[in-house]
Design a protein around this motif. Structure first.
Motif, PDB file in Angstrom:
ATOM      1  N   VAL A   1       0.871  -1.170   0.000  1.00 42.90           N
ATOM      2  CA  VAL A   1       0.000   0.000   0.000  1.00 42.90           C
ATOM      3  C   VAL A   1       0.908   1.219   0.000  1.00 42.90           C
ATOM      4  CG1 VAL A   1      -0.274  -0.144   2.532  1.00 42.90           C
ATOM      5  CG2 VAL A   1      -1.837   1.255   1.181  1.00 42.90           C
ATOM      6  N   THR A   2       0.784   2.047  -1.017  1.00 42.42           N
ATOM      7  CA  THR A   2       1.761   3.104  -1.230  1.00 42.42           C
ATOM      8  C   THR A   2       1.158   4.480  -0.982  1.00 42.42           C
ATOM      9  OG1 THR A   2       1.273   3.048  -3.617  1.00 42.42           O
ATOM     10  CG2 THR A   2       3.134   1.754  -2.845  1.00 42.42           C
ATOM     11  N   GLY A   3       2.016   5.364  -0.464  1.00 41.36           N
ATOM     12  CA  GLY A   3       1.614   6.721  -0.139  1.00 41.36           C
ATOM     13  C   GLY A   3       2.832   7.496   0.319  1.00 41.36           C
ATOM     14  N   GLU A   4       2.647   8.391   1.272  1.00 41.93           N
ATOM     15  CA  GLU A   4       3.788   9.141   1.799  1.00 41.93           C
ATOM     16  C   GLU A   4       4.850   8.198   2.340  1.00 41.93           C
ATOM     17  OE1 GLU A   4       4.750  12.764   4.969  1.00 41.93           O
ATOM     18  OE2 GLU A   4       2.684  12.159   4.564  1.00 41.93           O
ATOM     19  N   THR A   5       4.409   7.153   3.046  1.00 36.63           N
ATOM     20  CA  THR A   5       5.236   5.998   3.394  1.00 36.63           C
ATOM     21  C   THR A   5       4.569   4.777   2.803  1.00 36.63           C
ATOM     22  OG1 THR A   5       6.108   6.947   5.447  1.00 36.63           O
ATOM     23  CG2 THR A   5       6.101   4.550   5.274  1.00 36.63           C
ATOM     24  N   ASP A   6       5.351   3.894   2.209  1.00 38.53           N
ATOM     25  CA  ASP A   6       4.810   2.650   1.668  1.00 38.53           C
ATOM     26  C   ASP A   6       4.897   1.573   2.740  1.00 38.53           C
ATOM     27  OD1 ASP A   6       4.711   4.082  -0.714  1.00 38.53           O
ATOM     28  OD2 ASP A   6       6.583   3.211  -1.471  1.00 38.53           O
ATOM     29  N   TYR A   7       3.874   0.742   2.812  1.00 40.54           N
ATOM     30  CA  TYR A   7       3.865  -0.392   3.729  1.00 40.54           C
ATOM     31  C   TYR A   7       3.657  -1.658   2.906  1.00 40.54           C
ATOM     32  CZ  TYR A   7       3.355   3.157   7.331  1.00 40.54           C
ATOM     33  OH  TYR A   7       3.550   4.250   8.138  1.00 40.54           O
ATOM     34  N   ILE A   8       4.507  -2.640   3.148  1.00 36.47           N
ATOM     35  CA  ILE A   8       4.503  -3.858   2.352  1.00 36.47           C
ATOM     36  C   ILE A   8       4.427  -5.043   3.303  1.00 36.47           C
ATOM     37  CG2 ILE A   8       5.733  -5.200   0.603  1.00 36.47           C
ATOM     38  CD1 ILE A   8       6.830  -1.620   1.249  1.00 36.47           C
ATOM     39  N   SER A   9       3.501  -5.989   3.042  1.00 34.87           N
ATOM     40  CA  SER A   9       3.313  -7.111   3.964  1.00 34.87           C
ATOM     41  C   SER A   9       3.009  -8.396   3.208  1.00 34.87           C
ATOM     42  CB  SER A   9       2.163  -6.811   4.929  1.00 34.87           C
ATOM     43  OG  SER A   9       1.977  -7.889   5.833  1.00 34.87           O
ATOM     44  N   ASP A  10       3.467  -9.503   3.763  1.00 34.77           N
ATOM     45  CA  ASP A  10       3.064 -10.821   3.258  1.00 34.77           C
ATOM     46  C   ASP A  10       2.068 -11.482   4.202  1.00 34.77           C
ATOM     47  OD1 ASP A  10       4.608 -11.690   5.414  1.00 34.77           O
ATOM     48  OD2 ASP A  10       6.097 -12.732   4.190  1.00 34.77           O
ATOM     49  N   GLY A  11       1.579 -10.710   5.173  1.00 33.02           N
ATOM     50  CA  GLY A  11       0.622 -11.221   6.137  1.00 33.02           C
ATOM     51  C   GLY A  11       1.258 -11.668   7.426  1.00 33.02           C
ATOM     52  N   ALA A  12       2.544 -12.008   7.389  1.00 29.06           N
ATOM     53  CA  ALA A  12       3.278 -12.416   8.588  1.00 29.06           C
ATOM     54  C   ALA A  12       4.369 -11.411   8.933  1.00 29.06           C
ATOM     55  CB  ALA A  12       3.896 -13.797   8.385  1.00 29.06           C
ATOM     56  N   ARG A  13       5.033 -10.887   7.900  1.00 32.84           N
ATOM     57  CA  ARG A  13       6.085  -9.896   8.076  1.00 32.84           C
ATOM     58  C   ARG A  13       5.738  -8.647   7.292  1.00 32.84           C
ATOM     59  NH1 ARG A  13      10.988 -11.624   5.534  1.00 32.84           N
ATOM     60  NH2 ARG A  13       9.630 -12.725   4.066  1.00 32.84           N
ATOM     61  N   SER A  14       6.257  -7.523   7.732  1.00 33.64           N
ATOM     62  CA  SER A  14       5.969  -6.260   7.043  1.00 33.64           C
ATOM     63  C   SER A  14       7.199  -5.368   7.053  1.00 33.64           C
ATOM     64  CB  SER A  14       4.810  -5.521   7.726  1.00 33.64           C
ATOM     65  OG  SER A  14       3.634  -6.301   7.733  1.00 33.64           O
ATOM     66  N   TRP A  15       7.295  -4.528   6.010  1.00 34.40           N
ATOM     67  CA  TRP A  15       8.333  -3.511   5.903  1.00 34.40           C
ATOM     68  C   TRP A  15       7.691  -2.170   5.611  1.00 34.40           C
ATOM     69  CZ3 TRP A  15      12.734  -4.854   7.773  1.00 34.40           C
ATOM     70  CH2 TRP A  15      13.366  -6.075   7.488  1.00 34.40           C
ATOM     71  N   ALA A  16       8.381  -1.110   5.991  1.00 35.12           N
ATOM     72  CA  ALA A  16       8.014   0.249   5.613  1.00 35.12           C
ATOM     73  C   ALA A  16       9.125   0.837   4.757  1.00 35.12           C
ATOM     74  CB  ALA A  16       7.800   1.122   6.853  1.00 35.12           C
TER      75      ALA A  16
END
Length: 269
Positions: free
Chosen positions: A171-186
């Protein structure tokens, strides 16, 4: 979302090096508005774009590609049929495919199409907050292709959508957040001027698709694609006088970015 860690630059460097070594052929089924910038972003970053759209050709071509992008921005019956055939062929051939659900939740036709495509198991999904909320079955708050909510408001929806679909969700915006449902990165990089150039988000989806090719860790791959776009966007913005010059500086920044400078922490302009 302070509990989501920022993607380490060492991971970005590793994934960028892997991506360029693979130089994947990316089959891009995208909307007519963004074909040029999507192709140029892939070329500048180190991939090879191909835009085979005829339904008579996609079944033959998709297995040749390292990755497939499905972007529903300018959807119509013939294009949707090509997309369905490309996705079906990608599944049979083991080609990872990425869904960009442009304006899902705003219009019924594309929303129904995206929900059907979602059931076919994308490797990745890249959308703005309103699109991710809508695809997850929540209120979207979209205005055409634009989002009216920030990316933090869609983080939980992105995580839930990743768990339900098996895809890596960005999900992208001012900060992007990326997840596989178990782990996530910003990935907190970028610049507001990127929203003033048509196609930067759609081109990011093409880059995400490219990074999934031959990726041993899809979460890291998708997050690295977002980071590369954001870092190069910030560099381009620092040199640009407006949206026009930003576009060409952005392509140059993608072309010039080196894993070694990321490893050294040299992320300034």
């Amino acid at each position: 979302m302070a509990d989501i860690p920022v993607l380490p630059l060492a991971v970005v460097a590793r994934e960028l090096e892997r991506f360029r070594a693979a130089a994947p052929l990316v089959h891009v089924l995208t909307n007519e508005v963004v074909q040029e910038i999507s192709a140029n972003v892939l070329l500048a970053a180190g991939a090879s774009p191909a835009m085979v759209v005829a339904r008579q050709e996609v079944r033959a071509f998709t297995p040749m590609a390292g990755a497939l992008l499905i972007n529903v921005g300018t959807l119509h019956e013939q294009r949707l049929e090509s997309m369905r055939q490309a996705v079906a062929t990608a599944k049979l051939a083991g080609v990872p495919w990425t869904l960009d659900p442009v304006a899902v939740g705003v219009l019924a036709y594309r929303t129904e199409a995206c929900r059907a495509l979602l059931a076919q198991g994308p490797a990745a999904i890249r959308g703005n907050p309103s699109e991710i909320l809508a695809l997850a079955g929540l209120a979207g708050g979209g205005r055409g292709v634009d989002s009216t909510v920030g990316s933090e408001a869609a983080v939980e929806a992105a995580i839930a959508l990743a768990r339900a679909s098996g895809a890596v969700v960005a999900v992208t915006g001012e900060t992007d957040y990326i997840s596989d449902g178990a782990r996530s990165w910003a990935t907190p990089w970028g610049d507001p001027i990127m929203t003033r150039v048509v196609g930067t988000g759609c081109a990011l989806s093409a880059l995400v698709a490219g990074f999934t090719a031959q990726a041993p860790d899809r979460l890291d791959a998708v997050a690295a694609a977002c980071a590369v776009a954001g870092l190069c966007g910030a560099r381009a913005a620092a040199k640009a006088e407006g949206p026009g010059s930003f576009k060409w500086n952005f392509l140059d920044a993608l072309y010039r970015l080196q894993p070694a400078e990321l490893l050294a922490g040299e992320i300034g302009v």
